[in-house]
Design an enzyme around this catalytic site. Structure first.
Site, PDB file in Angstrom:
ATOM      1  N   TRP A 106     104.313 -16.461 -42.043  1.00  0.00           N
ATOM      2  CA  TRP A 106     102.852 -15.828 -41.297  1.00  0.00           C
ATOM      3  C   TRP A 106     102.739 -15.332 -42.965  1.00  0.00           C
ATOM      4  O   TRP A 106     101.578 -15.249 -43.578  1.00  0.00           O
ATOM      5  CB  TRP A 106     102.456 -14.688 -40.765  1.00  0.00           C
ATOM      6  CG  TRP A 106     102.270 -15.975 -39.086  1.00  0.00           C
ATOM      7  CD1 TRP A 106     103.048 -15.859 -38.258  1.00  0.00           C
ATOM      8  CD2 TRP A 106     101.878 -16.485 -39.153  1.00  0.00           C
ATOM      9  NE1 TRP A 106     102.866 -16.880 -37.513  1.00  0.00           N
ATOM     10  CE2 TRP A 106     101.576 -17.554 -37.719  1.00  0.00           C
ATOM     11  CE3 TRP A 106     100.407 -17.629 -39.298  1.00  0.00           C
ATOM     12  CZ2 TRP A 106     101.089 -18.502 -36.839  1.00  0.00           C
ATOM     13  CZ3 TRP A 106      99.699 -17.919 -39.372  1.00  0.00           C
ATOM     14  CH2 TRP A 106     100.164 -18.839 -37.742  1.00  0.00           C
ATOM     15  N   ASP A 184      99.480  -6.929 -41.585  1.00  0.00           N
ATOM     16  CA  ASP A 184      99.080  -8.294 -40.224  1.00  0.00           C
ATOM     17  C   ASP A 184      99.755  -7.734 -39.487  1.00  0.00           C
ATOM     18  O   ASP A 184     101.269  -8.455 -39.581  1.00  0.00           O
ATOM     19  CB  ASP A 184      99.422 -10.026 -40.648  1.00  0.00           C
ATOM     20  CG  ASP A 184      98.629 -10.928 -40.103  1.00  0.00           C
ATOM     21  OD1 ASP A 184      98.680 -10.687 -38.803  1.00  0.00           O
ATOM     22  OD2 ASP A 184      98.932 -12.106 -40.523  1.00  0.00           O
ATOM     23  N   LYS A 208      96.978 -12.962 -29.395  1.00  0.00           N
ATOM     24  CA  LYS A 208      98.305 -13.162 -29.037  1.00  0.00           C
ATOM     25  C   LYS A 208      98.376 -12.304 -28.095  1.00  0.00           C
ATOM     26  O   LYS A 208      99.005 -12.138 -27.483  1.00  0.00           O
ATOM     27  CB  LYS A 208      98.597 -12.698 -30.156  1.00  0.00           C
ATOM     28  CG  LYS A 208      98.522 -14.204 -31.860  1.00  0.00           C
ATOM     29  CD  LYS A 208      99.520 -15.107 -31.479  1.00  0.00           C
ATOM     30  CE  LYS A 208      98.979 -15.792 -32.394  1.00  0.00           C
ATOM     31  NZ  LYS A 208      99.159 -15.616 -33.572  1.00  0.00           N
TER      32      LYS A 208
END
Ligand SMILES: *Cc1c(COP(=O)(O)O)cnc(C)c1O
Length: 377
Positions: A106, A184, A208
């Site tokens: 990511w 993040d 999530k």
């Protein structure tokens, strides 16, 4: 009705009581005769839902009053462009660079995307370890003129999590005291308490650990929104719907916000409060993760390759030492109602995501299956 234990990394399991309440309110929200999905976002009913969700999130995370909470769209990947468009030009408008620590898939994606908007300096990368650790902050190479430092504090695919809050003044000296950290937190936001005041910006997609896909949460320190002249600091070509300053001024209502996602997130916030808040969630999440990691570590049949100090409480990638058994393993898991355990294609093997909504019983059932499978094979 039969519910499974859903170990998906995202979109992921939601608390059953939240889904049940949403179902009960689907056709007629509190005597309005309509679904939340059908409400005007500017009507008093939805404005109330929106305000309550904001207030509950602020309370849960203890967000200081000089931070704005924005409910946006675009997802985590959208933020990879939205962040540099908003923050890269620096306080005095002449910088056009930022630093990033690469700890997995990511943050690598964030790096690639942000590079299109300015110079991204790799402060550190864990690529040589196969993304199994967080590089020590003392080793991060920070540039003097960078506008911010980007981190992915939980790498969903690699299973690597920051279990500390960086203190740049301590590791890099006074000159870095005010360097904003952009995090993040898509896949571990609300899994435990966080000292928001140590970050300039925290963002995450909802799917999530919060609610349905489509809602993106950004928590941004107010002084980062404007330049020295008090004007929006965003790049002139930043779309208005993605301009933090524009959205902050209109309470995330510049465009139609993802109303149903905000409603479900609000129900999840209430559920978290009823569980005892984030300190209680952290205890549960630690207990769940310990159960699984302890078994993986004692077994010679399975392994997790992440350095112990940096293991994610949320996403646990693991491997069967004999990978030829992968398909049989997954089939048996499916038959027992243990779903979505296949690892991400980049890493392979298996992955169990243990977000807030995964009950301890789900992890117990998984460990029981791991034992049984090991015994049989
Ligand atoms: C899932 C995820 C994203 C991407 O989310 P999208 O909604 O697909 O854009 C970004 N960062 C992290 C850490 C994630 O887990």
């Amino acid at each position: 009705m039969s519910r499974v234990f859903n170990f998906s990394a995202g979109p992921a399991a939601l608390p059953e009581t939240v889904l049940a309440q949403a179902a009960a309110e689907m056709l007629d929200w509190r005597g309005t005769g309509m679904s939340v999905m059908e409400m005007s976002h500017r009507g008093s009913d939805f404005m109330g839902i929106h305000a309550e969700a904001l207030a509950d999130l602020r309370a849960l995370l203890a967000v200081p009053s000089h931070y704005k909470i924005l409910f946006l769209q675009g997802g985590g990947l959208g933020e990879n462009a939205i962040v540099p468009l908003n923050l890269m030009r620096g306080q005095s408008g002449h910088q056009n660079e930022a630093d990033i620590v690469i700890t997995g898939v990511w943050s690598e994606k964030s790096y690639q995307e942000a590079q299109r908007y300015g110079q991204m300096n790799i402060a550190a990368s864990a690529v040589d370890s196969g993304f199994t650790q967080v590089p020590a902050p003392e080793s991060w190479k920070l540039h003097q003129d960078s506008a911010y430092l980007h981190l992915c504090t939980n790498e969903t695919i690699n299973g690597v999590e920051y279990h500390f809050t960086p203190n740049l003044e301590a590791t890099h000296g006074k000159a870095f005291k005010d360097r904003p950290i952009v995090a993040d937190m898509s896949s571990h936001i609300l899994s435990r308490p966080v000292d928001v005041s140590q970050y300039g910006l925290i963002y995450g997609g909802a799917q999530k650990n919060i609610g349905p896909a489509g809602l993106t949460i950004a928590i941004v320190r107010e002084d980062l929104l404007v330049n020295d002249a008090g004007e929006s600091r965003a790049h002139p070509l930043c779309p208005s719907v993605f301009n933090y300053q524009v959205q902050a001024e209109s309470d995330s209502m510049y465009n139609t916000p993802p109303t149903y996602g905000i409603y479900i997130a609000g129900l999840v916030f209430k559920w978290l409060k009823a569980q005892g808040g984030l300190a209680a969630m952290e205890r549960q999440n630690r207990a769940k993760a310990a159960l699984l990691y302890d078994y993986l570590d004692t077994s010679s049949f399975y392994e997790n390759r992440v350095r112990k100090a940096d293991r994610s409480l949320m996403n646990v990638p693991f491997f069967l030492k004999d990978e030829s058994l992968n398909a049989v393993f997954l089939q048996g898991a499916n038959e027992r109602g243990l779903k979505q355990l296949k690892g991400h294609r980049v890493v392979g093997g298996m992955r169990a995501s243990l977000y807030n909504a995964m009950p301890l019983e789900g992890v117990q059932a998984l460990v029981a299956y791991l034992k049984e499978f090991e015994r049989v094979h």
